[in-house]
Design a protein around this motif. Structure first.
Motif, PDB file in Angstrom:
ATOM      1  N   GLN A 134      10.453   1.985 -12.316  1.00  0.00           N
ATOM      2  CA  GLN A 134      10.305   1.184 -13.527  1.00  0.00           C
ATOM      3  C   GLN A 134       9.034   1.526 -14.304  1.00  0.00           C
ATOM      4  O   GLN A 134       8.935   1.220 -15.503  1.00  0.00           O
ATOM      5  CB  GLN A 134      10.321  -0.297 -13.181  1.00  0.00           C
ATOM      6  CG  GLN A 134       9.272  -0.693 -12.170  1.00  0.00           C
ATOM      7  CD  GLN A 134       9.344  -2.164 -11.820  1.00  0.00           C
ATOM      8  OE1 GLN A 134       9.576  -2.976 -12.686  1.00  0.00           O
ATOM      9  NE2 GLN A 134       9.144  -2.488 -10.567  1.00  0.00           N
ATOM     10  N   GLN A 188      -5.788 -12.525  -3.542  1.00  0.00           N
ATOM     11  CA  GLN A 188      -4.842 -11.479  -3.951  1.00  0.00           C
ATOM     12  C   GLN A 188      -4.642 -11.459  -5.467  1.00  0.00           C
ATOM     13  O   GLN A 188      -4.451 -10.385  -6.066  1.00  0.00           O
ATOM     14  CB  GLN A 188      -3.495 -11.683  -3.240  1.00  0.00           C
ATOM     15  CG  GLN A 188      -3.608 -11.434  -1.742  1.00  0.00           C
ATOM     16  CD  GLN A 188      -2.272 -11.555  -1.032  1.00  0.00           C
ATOM     17  OE1 GLN A 188      -1.524 -10.608  -0.959  1.00  0.00           O
ATOM     18  NE2 GLN A 188      -1.996 -12.728  -0.503  1.00  0.00           N
ATOM     19  N   THR A 189      -4.694 -12.634  -6.077  1.00  0.00           N
ATOM     20  CA  THR A 189      -4.583 -12.670  -7.544  1.00  0.00           C
ATOM     21  C   THR A 189      -5.762 -11.947  -8.188  1.00  0.00           C
ATOM     22  O   THR A 189      -5.599 -11.188  -9.147  1.00  0.00           O
ATOM     23  CB  THR A 189      -4.535 -14.135  -8.024  1.00  0.00           C
ATOM     24  OG1 THR A 189      -3.520 -14.815  -7.305  1.00  0.00           O
ATOM     25  CG2 THR A 189      -4.244 -14.221  -9.509  1.00  0.00           C
ATOM     26  N   ALA A 249       0.824  -1.212   0.000  1.00  0.00           N
ATOM     27  CA  ALA A 249       0.000   0.000   0.000  1.00  0.00           C
ATOM     28  C   ALA A 249       0.856   1.259   0.000  1.00  0.00           C
ATOM     29  O   ALA A 249       0.391   2.322  -0.408  1.00  0.00           O
ATOM     30  CB  ALA A 249      -0.929  -0.004   1.209  1.00  0.00           C
ATOM     31  N   LEU A 288      -5.198  -8.336  -7.825  1.00  0.00           N
ATOM     32  CA  LEU A 288      -4.238  -7.832  -8.814  1.00  0.00           C
ATOM     33  C   LEU A 288      -4.900  -7.663 -10.179  1.00  0.00           C
ATOM     34  O   LEU A 288      -4.674  -6.657 -10.866  1.00  0.00           O
ATOM     35  CB  LEU A 288      -3.070  -8.815  -8.943  1.00  0.00           C
ATOM     36  CG  LEU A 288      -1.951  -8.744  -7.912  1.00  0.00           C
ATOM     37  CD1 LEU A 288      -0.917  -9.812  -8.213  1.00  0.00           C
ATOM     38  CD2 LEU A 288      -1.295  -7.380  -7.933  1.00  0.00           C
ATOM     39  N   GLN A 331      -6.900  -4.564 -10.342  1.00  0.00           N
ATOM     40  CA  GLN A 331      -6.127  -3.315 -10.342  1.00  0.00           C
ATOM     41  C   GLN A 331      -5.429  -3.041 -11.660  1.00  0.00           C
ATOM     42  O   GLN A 331      -5.363  -1.904 -12.121  1.00  0.00           O
ATOM     43  CB  GLN A 331      -5.044  -3.375  -9.250  1.00  0.00           C
ATOM     44  CG  GLN A 331      -5.564  -3.332  -7.848  1.00  0.00           C
ATOM     45  CD  GLN A 331      -4.430  -3.586  -6.881  1.00  0.00           C
ATOM     46  OE1 GLN A 331      -3.514  -2.797  -6.775  1.00  0.00           O
ATOM     47  NE2 GLN A 331      -4.495  -4.699  -6.177  1.00  0.00           N
ATOM     48  N   VAL A 332      -4.855  -4.094 -12.240  1.00  0.00           N
ATOM     49  CA  VAL A 332      -4.018  -3.881 -13.419  1.00  0.00           C
ATOM     50  C   VAL A 332      -4.911  -3.766 -14.640  1.00  0.00           C
ATOM     51  O   VAL A 332      -5.726  -4.642 -14.917  1.00  0.00           O
ATOM     52  CB  VAL A 332      -3.028  -5.044 -13.594  1.00  0.00           C
ATOM     53  CG1 VAL A 332      -2.185  -4.834 -14.834  1.00  0.00           C
ATOM     54  CG2 VAL A 332      -2.141  -5.136 -12.373  1.00  0.00           C
ATOM     55  N   ILE A 345      -7.638   1.794  -0.098  1.00  0.00           N
ATOM     56  CA  ILE A 345      -6.740   0.915   0.658  1.00  0.00           C
ATOM     57  C   ILE A 345      -5.424   1.634   0.927  1.00  0.00           C
ATOM     58  O   ILE A 345      -4.890   1.613   2.033  1.00  0.00           O
ATOM     59  CB  ILE A 345      -6.488  -0.396  -0.132  1.00  0.00           C
ATOM     60  CG1 ILE A 345      -7.805  -1.147  -0.306  1.00  0.00           C
ATOM     61  CG2 ILE A 345      -5.472  -1.273   0.576  1.00  0.00           C
ATOM     62  CD1 ILE A 345      -7.715  -2.332  -1.247  1.00  0.00           C
ATOM     63  N   ARG A 346      -4.921   2.306  -0.116  1.00  0.00           N
ATOM     64  CA  ARG A 346      -3.678   3.054   0.076  1.00  0.00           C
ATOM     65  C   ARG A 346      -3.885   4.173   1.091  1.00  0.00           C
ATOM     66  O   ARG A 346      -2.988   4.478   1.881  1.00  0.00           O
ATOM     67  CB  ARG A 346      -3.212   3.653  -1.254  1.00  0.00           C
ATOM     68  CG  ARG A 346      -2.667   2.633  -2.220  1.00  0.00           C
ATOM     69  CD  ARG A 346      -1.828   3.292  -3.295  1.00  0.00           C
ATOM     70  NE  ARG A 346      -1.631   2.409  -4.422  1.00  0.00           N
ATOM     71  CZ  ARG A 346      -0.733   1.443  -4.469  1.00  0.00           C
ATOM     72  NH1 ARG A 346       0.052   1.230  -3.445  1.00  0.00           N
ATOM     73  NH2 ARG A 346      -0.623   0.683  -5.536  1.00  0.00           N
ATOM     74  N   ARG A 348      -5.324  -2.908 -18.830  1.00  0.00           N
ATOM     75  CA  ARG A 348      -4.616  -3.010 -20.107  1.00  0.00           C
ATOM     76  C   ARG A 348      -5.215  -2.006 -21.084  1.00  0.00           C
ATOM     77  O   ARG A 348      -6.430  -1.908 -21.183  1.00  0.00           O
ATOM     78  CB  ARG A 348      -4.747  -4.431 -20.682  1.00  0.00           C
ATOM     79  CG  ARG A 348      -3.905  -5.439 -19.936  1.00  0.00           C
ATOM     80  CD  ARG A 348      -2.416  -5.220 -20.278  1.00  0.00           C
ATOM     81  NE  ARG A 348      -1.568  -6.177 -19.604  1.00  0.00           N
ATOM     82  CZ  ARG A 348      -1.006  -5.974 -18.422  1.00  0.00           C
ATOM     83  NH1 ARG A 348      -1.223  -4.823 -17.796  1.00  0.00           N
ATOM     84  NH2 ARG A 348      -0.241  -6.870 -17.861  1.00  0.00           N
ATOM     85  N   PRO A 368       1.003  -2.541  -7.792  1.00  0.00           N
ATOM     86  CA  PRO A 368      -0.356  -3.012  -7.482  1.00  0.00           C
ATOM     87  C   PRO A 368      -0.370  -3.708  -6.118  1.00  0.00           C
ATOM     88  O   PRO A 368       0.590  -4.400  -5.762  1.00  0.00           O
ATOM     89  CB  PRO A 368      -0.663  -4.009  -8.602  1.00  0.00           C
ATOM     90  CG  PRO A 368       0.269  -3.644  -9.702  1.00  0.00           C
ATOM     91  CD  PRO A 368       1.486  -3.088  -9.059  1.00  0.00           C
ATOM     92  N   ILE A 369      -1.432  -3.516  -5.376  1.00  0.00           N
ATOM     93  CA  ILE A 369      -1.503  -4.111  -4.042  1.00  0.00           C
ATOM     94  C   ILE A 369      -1.691  -5.616  -4.172  1.00  0.00           C
ATOM     95  O   ILE A 369      -2.640  -6.080  -4.827  1.00  0.00           O
ATOM     96  CB  ILE A 369      -2.642  -3.468  -3.235  1.00  0.00           C
ATOM     97  CG1 ILE A 369      -2.286  -2.013  -2.958  1.00  0.00           C
ATOM     98  CG2 ILE A 369      -2.883  -4.207  -1.921  1.00  0.00           C
ATOM     99  CD1 ILE A 369      -3.364  -1.228  -2.278  1.00  0.00           C
ATOM    100  N   GLY A 370      -0.782  -6.359  -3.566  1.00  0.00           N
ATOM    101  CA  GLY A 370      -0.865  -7.811  -3.625  1.00  0.00           C
ATOM    102  C   GLY A 370       0.442  -8.457  -4.060  1.00  0.00           C
ATOM    103  O   GLY A 370       0.626  -9.660  -3.865  1.00  0.00           O
ATOM    104  N   VAL A 398      -8.798   1.089  -4.875  1.00  0.00           N
ATOM    105  CA  VAL A 398      -7.402   0.871  -4.483  1.00  0.00           C
ATOM    106  C   VAL A 398      -6.885   2.074  -3.707  1.00  0.00           C
ATOM    107  O   VAL A 398      -6.141   1.930  -2.728  1.00  0.00           O
ATOM    108  CB  VAL A 398      -6.542   0.618  -5.740  1.00  0.00           C
ATOM    109  CG1 VAL A 398      -5.088   0.400  -5.354  1.00  0.00           C
ATOM    110  CG2 VAL A 398      -7.062  -0.586  -6.484  1.00  0.00           C
ATOM    111  N   MET A 414       1.337 -11.505  -1.809  1.00  0.00           N
ATOM    112  CA  MET A 414       1.363 -12.906  -2.254  1.00  0.00           C
ATOM    113  C   MET A 414       2.706 -13.549  -1.904  1.00  0.00           C
ATOM    114  O   MET A 414       2.752 -14.680  -1.408  1.00  0.00           O
ATOM    115  CB  MET A 414       1.138 -12.976  -3.770  1.00  0.00           C
ATOM    116  CG  MET A 414      -0.264 -12.584  -4.167  1.00  0.00           C
ATOM    117  SD  MET A 414      -0.471 -12.523  -5.931  1.00  0.00           S
ATOM    118  CE  MET A 414      -0.588 -14.250  -6.322  1.00  0.00           C
TER     119      MET A 414
END
Lengths: 174, 436
Positions: free
Chosen positions: B185, B21-22, A79, B25, B28-29, B46-47, B31, A84-86, B43, A90
Motif C-alpha cells: 500500500q 507506542q503512540t 519490526a 509512531l 517515526q511517521v 530496532i528493525r 509528513r 511503522p513500529i507500533g 528505527v 498497540m
C-alpha cells in the motif's frame, strides 16, 4: 476441623509457563508466520502471533502480563514489516489486556468459549488496525473489507483451536 | 495514592504502553509521508535487531528446503536434459531470428535518441538474490532477500525478475535486505501505457492489488494493454514490464478519475530468485551492443539470403517456363530424338538445358500473306499501289544470332506447295503462333 478458603477463578486457574515455552513459542509463531507465506502465499491470511497472544493472555489471566506479551509480540512482528513500529504492538497490547481480563471472568477452557473469543478477538484486532492506520497514521486510502475480515477470523479460529489444545500441554499449574 | 496505583495497576500499565507506542509512531511517521521511504537510524536499529533474530532461522529453513527440493529436482531433471538442451537450442535460434528483426529498429531508435540527446538508462550490473522470507503480514507486502550491504546493495535500488519489476529495496542490513513489493500500500512507481504512451502513477493497495488511480476516463485505454516503467521515478529503469491492464472502472472515492487495476508481470506471490539492479548507464552495455551487432549481422545475412533465394527462384521460374515451352515444341523433341539417334554427336553442348533454345516454327503447309517470310520488304512496297503491284514474295527468314539452336539442327519436312525450302542453316524467324 478443616478450614475452607474462598479463592477466585483467577487464583484457582492461573497458569504459568516455563521460560523456554514463553520465549520460544511466540518467536516460533513469528518465524512460521514469516516463512509459510513464501511457499504457500495463501497462508498469509493466518495470524499465528495473535493466536499465541490470545492463548498466553487467557491462560495467565494477568492483564499486565497479557498487555506486555501482546506488546512484545506485536512490536517484533512490526519490526519485520514495512509499517511503522507500533501498529501491531498497540493492537496486540489491547487484545492481550482484554483477553486476560476476560479470562478472569469466564471459563476459557471450554471449546465453545475458545471459538467465540478467538473469532471475536480477530475482529477486534482488525478494527484496531483500521483505527490505528486510518486515524493515527492518517492513511486515508486504508480500507477494510469486513467480508474478508470475517473469513480471516473464521479461518484463524479454525487454526487456533488445535494450537490451544497443543499449548495446553505446556501449562504449569501453580 | 498508593491504593490508586494498586487498584488501577492493570489499566495504568496498558495506558502507559499504548502511550509509549503512540509517541514512537509519532516519531517515526514524517509528513509529508514518503511512500516506501527507509526508516530513520533509530528505527532501523530496532528493525536490525528483529531481523538479526529472525533471519538466521529463515536462512536455515530456506537452506534445508532449497537443498531438499532442488537436490531431488536436479536429479529428476537430468533425465530430460538432452531434450531440454535441444529445445533450448531451437529456442535460441528462433530468438536470434526475432532479435534480428528487432535489431534494425533498435539501432535506428538508438540513433534517434542520441540525436535528440535523450538520457536513457540501461541496466548495466545486477546482483542475483534469493527470497528467504516475508513480513508474515498481508497488510505489509515485503520480502527478505539473502543479499545485503556486504554485496553492494543500497536502499531504493530496483528489484526485478526476467518477467518484470518486483519492487525496490527499502532497508539494507549487512547480509539481508528488505524489499518493498510494488503491490504494498505504500509503494508507487512511474509507469507508461505501452500503446497509448500515457504516463501514470502506479500504487499498491491494502488488498495487494496494483492500481492506477490518477487518470481520467480515456476510451483509448483498454484492458490487456501492457504497462511499462517510465523511468520517471528514478528507481526503475525505463521500459521494464510492469503488468497488463486487467480492469478499468470509475473510482468511487475520487471521481472523475478511473481505477485501473493491473495484473503484475512478475509473480509477486511466488518469488524465488530476483535481480537487484545495482548500476545503470546511459550507453548500451557492451554485451547488449554485441548482441545488437550480432542481431544486425543476422538481419543482414537474412536479407542477403532472401535476395539470393528470390533471384534463384526467378531464374528457376524462367527456366521452368522455357522448359515448358520447349517441351511443347515438337522441333525440340525431334532434335532430341535426332541427338539420341546420332549418339556420337551427343556432345556436352547438346546436353545443355534448353534455356537458350528458341523454338522454331514448322514450315507452313498452306502459305498465305500472313505466313512468316511471305511479307515483302518495306523497300519493295509502294504506298497506294494495288495489291498486285506489291507482289508477295516469300522471304527467306533471316536468322538471328540468338536463335541459333545449341542442338544439332533437325531435318525439316519439305513443303508441299510453292513454299521455298528453308535453309537448314537459316531457320525461319519465330512465329507468334507456331503450328504444331
Amino acid at each position: 476441623m478443616a478450614t475452607r478458603s474462598f479463592t477466585s477463578r483467577r487464583e484457582l486457574e492461573q497458569h504459568s509457563f516455563p521460560s523456554a515455552v514463553a520465549l520460544l513459542v511466540p518467536l516460533g509463531a513469528i518465524l512460521l508466520q514469516a516463512l509459510l507465506p513464501r511457499p504457500f502465499p495463501r497462508l498469509a491470511i493466518l495470524d499465528l502471533p495473535l493466536i499465541v497472544t490470545i492463548f498466553f493472555a487467557v491462560s495467565r489471566r494477568n492483564p499486565v502480563a497479557g498487555t506486555l506479551t501482546g506488546a512484545a509480540i506485536g512490536l517484533l512482528q512490526d519490526a519485520l514489516t514495512a509499517q511503522p513500529i507500533g501498529v501491531n504492538g498497540m493492537a496486540k497490547s489491547v487484545i492481550g489486556y482484554i483477553a486476560a481480563s476476560i479470562g478472569i471472568q469466564v471459563d476459557v477452557e471450554n471449546l465453545t468459549t475458545r471459538i467465540l473469543i478467538n473469532f471475536g478477538f480477530f475482529l477486534i484486532n482488525s478494527f484496531l488496525l483500521f483505527l490505528i492506520n486510518r486515524r493515527l497514521l492518517g492513511l486515508t486510502n486504508f480500507h477494510i473489507y469486513w467480508g474478508h475480515e470475517f473469513i480471516r477470523a473464521a479461518i484463524n479460529t479454525f487454526v487456533a483451536i488445535p494450537i490451544f489444545f497443543l499449548l495446553d500441554n505446556t501449562k504449569r499449574n501453580e | 495514592m498508593e491504593s490508586f496505583f494498586t487498584r488501577f495497576k492493570n489499566v495504568l500499565v496498558l495506558v502507559a504502553i499504548l502511550l509509549a507506542q503512540t509517541i514512537g509512531l509519532a516519531v517515526q511517521v514524517r509528513r509529508p509521508v514518503e511512500s516506501g521511504a527507509p526508516d530513520s537510524s533509530k528505527v532501523t536499529l530496532i528493525r536490525y535487531w528483529a531481523v538479526s533474530v529472525v533471519t538466521p532461522f529463515e536462512r536455515f529453513f530456506h537452506g534445508i528446503g532449497y537443498t531438499f527440493r532442488h537436490g531431488w529436482s536436479n536429479y529428476v531433471d537430468l533425465r530430460h536434459t538432452r531434450q531440454e538442451n535441444h529445445d533450448l537450442q531451437e529456442q535460441i535460434a528462433r530468438l536470434r531470428l526475432e532479435q534480428a528483426s528487432f535489431a534494425e529498429d533498435a539501432m535506428q531508435g538508438h540513433r534517434l535518441q542520441a540525436m535528440l540527446d535523450f538520457q536513457q538508462h540501461y541496466v548495466s550490473t545486477t546482483v542475483a538474490a534469493q527470497v528467504i522470507g516475508t513480513s508474515g503480514n498481508d497488510l505489509s507486502r515485503v520480502v527478505y532477500i539473502d543479499k545485503g550491504a556486504k554485496d553492494g546493495l543500497k536502499a531504493d535500488q530496483a528489484v526485478i525478475t526476467p518477467d518484470g519489476i518486483v519492487g525496490k529495496i527499502r532497508d539494507v542490513f549487512p547480509h539481508t535486505s528488505q524489499v518493498l513489493l510494488i503491490n504494498d500500500q505504500t509503494s508507487g512507481a512511474g509507469v507508461l501505457l505501452a500503446t497509448t504512451r500515457i504516463r501514470a502513477i502506479l500504487r499498491g493497495s491494502t488488498t495487494g492489488q496494483i492500481l492506477i488511480n490518477n487518470l481520467t476516463p480515456d476510451d483509448r485505454i483498454k484492458p490487456g494493454e501492457q504497462v511499462l516503467s517510465s523511468g520517471g521515478d528514478q528507481v526503475y529503469p525505463r521500459g521494464l514490464p510492469v503488468g497488463t491492464i486487467e480492469s478499468i472502472k470509475v473510482d468511487p472515492d475520487h471521481q472523475p478519475y478511473t481505477l485501473i487495476q493491473l495484473r503484475p508481470a512478475a509473480n509477486l506471490n511466488q518469488l524465488e530468485e530476483v535481480l537487484v539492479i545495482t548500476g545503470t548507464q546511459t550507453t548500451l552495455p557492451a554485451a547488449a551492443q554485441k548482441d545488437l551487432a550480432a542481431g544486425a549481422a543476422t538481419a543482414e545475412a537474412q536479407a542477403t539470403a532472401k535476395q539470393l533465394a528470390d533471384q534463384q527462384a526467378a531464374e528457376a521460374a524462367a527456366r521452368s517456363a522455357a522448359q515448358i515451352v520447349a517441351d511443347r515444341l515438337p522441333s525440340i523433341h525431334e532434335g532430341d530424338d535426332d541427338t539420341t539417334k546420332t549418339g556420337a554427336s551427343a556432345t556436352p553442348a547438346a546436353k545443355t538445358p534448353p534455356v537458350s533454345v528458341v523454338p522454331k516454327p514448322l514450315p507452313t503447309l498452306h502459305s498465305d500473306r500472313y505466313s512468316p517470310g511471305a511479307t515483302p520488304p518495306a523497300v519493295n512496297l509502294r504506298p497506294g499501289a494495288p495489291e498486285a503491284a506489291n507482289p508477295v514474295v516469300p522471304q527467306t527468314p533471316t536468322p538471328d544470332a540468338t536463335t541459333q539452336p545449341a542442338t544439332p539442327k533437325p531435318a525439316q519436312p519439305r513443303p508441299r506447295k510453292s513454299q521455298p525450302p528453308p535453309d537448314s542453316a537459316q531457320p525461319p524467324t519465330q512465329s507468334p503462333n507456331p503450328q504444331p
